[in-house]
Scaffold this motif. Structure first.
Motif, PDB file in Angstrom:
ATOM      1  N   UNK A  44       0.828  -1.208   0.000  1.00 27.79           N
ATOM      2  CA  UNK A  44       0.000   0.000   0.000  1.00 27.79           C
ATOM      3  C   UNK A  44       0.866   1.263   0.000  1.00 27.79           C
ATOM      4  N   UNK A  45       0.334   2.342  -0.524  1.00 35.14           N
ATOM      5  CA  UNK A  45       1.095   3.585  -0.691  1.00 35.14           C
ATOM      6  C   UNK A  45       0.999   4.534   0.501  1.00 35.14           C
ATOM      7  N   UNK A  46       0.366   4.132   1.572  1.00 34.98           N
ATOM      8  CA  UNK A  46       0.121   5.012   2.729  1.00 34.98           C
ATOM      9  C   UNK A  46       1.381   5.542   3.382  1.00 34.98           C
ATOM     10  N   UNK A  47       2.511   4.912   3.167  1.00 34.24           N
ATOM     11  CA  UNK A  47       3.722   5.234   3.919  1.00 34.24           C
ATOM     12  C   UNK A  47       4.759   5.991   3.103  1.00 34.24           C
ATOM     13  N   UNK A  48       4.404   6.397   1.878  1.00 34.12           N
ATOM     14  CA  UNK A  48       5.362   7.102   1.008  1.00 34.12           C
ATOM     15  C   UNK A  48       5.905   8.338   1.691  1.00 34.12           C
ATOM     16  N   UNK A  49       7.197   8.652   1.536  1.00 40.76           N
ATOM     17  CA  UNK A  49       8.105   8.075   0.546  1.00 40.76           C
ATOM     18  C   UNK A  49       8.717   6.747   0.984  1.00 40.76           C
ATOM     19  N   UNK A  50       8.416   6.272   2.164  1.00 46.63           N
ATOM     20  CA  UNK A  50       8.928   4.990   2.635  1.00 46.63           C
ATOM     21  C   UNK A  50       8.057   3.872   2.051  1.00 46.63           C
ATOM     22  N   UNK A  51       8.649   2.719   1.784  1.00 51.90           N
ATOM     23  CA  UNK A  51       7.867   1.562   1.359  1.00 51.90           C
ATOM     24  C   UNK A  51       7.054   1.044   2.538  1.00 51.90           C
ATOM     25  N   UNK A  52       5.892   0.455   2.244  1.00 52.59           N
ATOM     26  CA  UNK A  52       5.050  -0.129   3.292  1.00 52.59           C
ATOM     27  C   UNK A  52       5.795  -1.232   4.033  1.00 52.59           C
ATOM     28  N   UNK A  53       6.522  -2.076   3.297  1.00 56.53           N
ATOM     29  CA  UNK A  53       7.270  -3.164   3.931  1.00 56.53           C
ATOM     30  C   UNK A  53       8.399  -2.667   4.806  1.00 56.53           C
ATOM     31  N   UNK A  54       8.996  -1.553   4.418  1.00 55.96           N
ATOM     32  CA  UNK A  54      10.048  -0.938   5.232  1.00 55.96           C
ATOM     33  C   UNK A  54       9.455  -0.456   6.555  1.00 55.96           C
ATOM     34  N   UNK A  55       8.311   0.198   6.477  1.00 53.12           N
ATOM     35  CA  UNK A  55       7.587   0.632   7.688  1.00 53.12           C
ATOM     36  C   UNK A  55       7.282  -0.574   8.567  1.00 53.12           C
ATOM     37  N   UNK A  56       6.824  -1.659   7.952  1.00 55.22           N
ATOM     38  CA  UNK A  56       6.466  -2.865   8.680  1.00 55.22           C
ATOM     39  C   UNK A  56       7.671  -3.462   9.415  1.00 55.22           C
ATOM     40  N   UNK A  57       8.802  -3.563   8.738  1.00 55.90           N
ATOM     41  CA  UNK A  57      10.015  -4.114   9.366  1.00 55.90           C
ATOM     42  C   UNK A  57      10.413  -3.253  10.569  1.00 55.90           C
ATOM     43  N   UNK A  58      10.330  -1.955  10.432  1.00 54.93           N
ATOM     44  CA  UNK A  58      10.648  -1.063  11.563  1.00 54.93           C
ATOM     45  C   UNK A  58       9.699  -1.297  12.732  1.00 54.93           C
ATOM     46  N   UNK A  59       8.425  -1.568  12.452  1.00 59.11           N
ATOM     47  CA  UNK A  59       7.458  -1.833  13.525  1.00 59.11           C
ATOM     48  C   UNK A  59       7.773  -3.161  14.213  1.00 59.11           C
ATOM     49  N   UNK A  60       8.152  -4.175  13.448  1.00 56.92           N
ATOM     50  CA  UNK A  60       8.479  -5.483  14.034  1.00 56.92           C
ATOM     51  C   UNK A  60       9.548  -5.301  15.104  1.00 56.92           C
ATOM     52  N   UNK A  61      10.539  -4.495  14.806  1.00 54.60           N
ATOM     53  CA  UNK A  61      11.684  -4.326  15.709  1.00 54.60           C
ATOM     54  C   UNK A  61      11.315  -3.590  17.002  1.00 54.60           C
ATOM     55  N   UNK A  62      10.124  -3.025  17.070  1.00 53.64           N
ATOM     56  CA  UNK A  62       9.667  -2.355  18.289  1.00 53.64           C
ATOM     57  C   UNK A  62       9.094  -3.333  19.316  1.00 53.64           C
ATOM     58  N   UNK A  63       8.842  -4.567  18.903  1.00 51.73           N
ATOM     59  CA  UNK A  63       8.263  -5.579  19.789  1.00 51.73           C
ATOM     60  C   UNK A  63       9.370  -6.424  20.396  1.00 51.73           C
ATOM     61  N   UNK A  64       9.461  -6.455  21.714  1.00 55.61           N
ATOM     62  CA  UNK A  64      10.514  -7.253  22.346  1.00 55.61           C
ATOM     63  C   UNK A  64      10.324  -8.747  22.084  1.00 55.61           C
ATOM     64  N   UNK A  65       9.090  -9.200  21.897  1.00 58.67           N
ATOM     65  CA  UNK A  65       8.851 -10.619  21.630  1.00 58.67           C
ATOM     66  C   UNK A  65       9.289 -11.046  20.232  1.00 58.67           C
ATOM     67  N   UNK A  66       9.635 -10.078  19.383  1.00 59.53           N
ATOM     68  CA  UNK A  66      10.071 -10.395  18.027  1.00 59.53           C
ATOM     69  C   UNK A  66      11.554 -10.145  17.809  1.00 59.53           C
ATOM     70  N   UNK A  67      12.303  -9.931  18.869  1.00 61.37           N
ATOM     71  CA  UNK A  67      13.736  -9.673  18.732  1.00 61.37           C
ATOM     72  C   UNK A  67      14.491 -10.850  18.120  1.00 61.37           C
ATOM     73  N   UNK A  68      14.003 -12.060  18.326  1.00 59.43           N
ATOM     74  CA  UNK A  68      14.678 -13.250  17.798  1.00 59.43           C
ATOM     75  C   UNK A  68      14.006 -13.820  16.557  1.00 59.43           C
TER      76      UNK A  68
END
Length: 127
Positions: free
Chosen positions: A60-84
């Motif tokens: 989806x284009x909601x996050x331009x100029x950033x890619x949606x998947x790039x935004x998603x990866x950054x969000x994953x890293x905010x969760x301590x349960x997803x560090x590994x």
């Protein structure tokens, strides 16, 4: 083993599922068709996190100029349960390697994933 696939193209989602089912027989594979839906899945499964997350960049284009998947990866890293959690970007974006490197994740260009399914072997050793 629990795997999340985030891609807005159903054909790619099914392709990833087939390859990953062969590599990880019996794995629970959950799918999402946008970065926002993928984020909702992170919240839903936070107490029992995914071992592997595969994401496209261009959705989806909601996050331009950033890619949606790039935004998603950054969000994953905010969760301590997803560090590994092993995170792999699979995209046709020209700058996929640069984005993967900046975010400290693996990547497979979509043309490579399509022509050489063995490229998925980098996923075989989840953290």
């Amino acid at each position: 083993m629990k795997i999340l696939i985030v891609d807005d193209v159903e054909g790619w989602t099914e392709y990833h599922k087939k390859i990953l089912s062969d590599i990880f027989p019996g794995a629970e594979i959950i799918t999402a068709n946008s970065a926002r839906e993928g984020y909702d899945k992170l919240l839903e499964y936070n107490q029992s996190p995914f071992n592997i997350i595969i994401t496209d960049l261009q959705m989806e284009n909601d996050f331009e100029p950033q890619y949606a998947g790039e935004w998603f990866v950054e969000r994953i890293k905010e969760f301590k349960n997803y560090l590994n959690t092993k995170i792999v970007i699979i995209s046709g974006a020209y700058n996929i390697r640069h984005i993967a490197e900046i975010n400290g994740v693996e990547c497979i260009p979509k043309p490579t994933a399509y022509k050489f399914p063995q490229a998925y072997e980098i996923i075989k050793n989840p953290l």
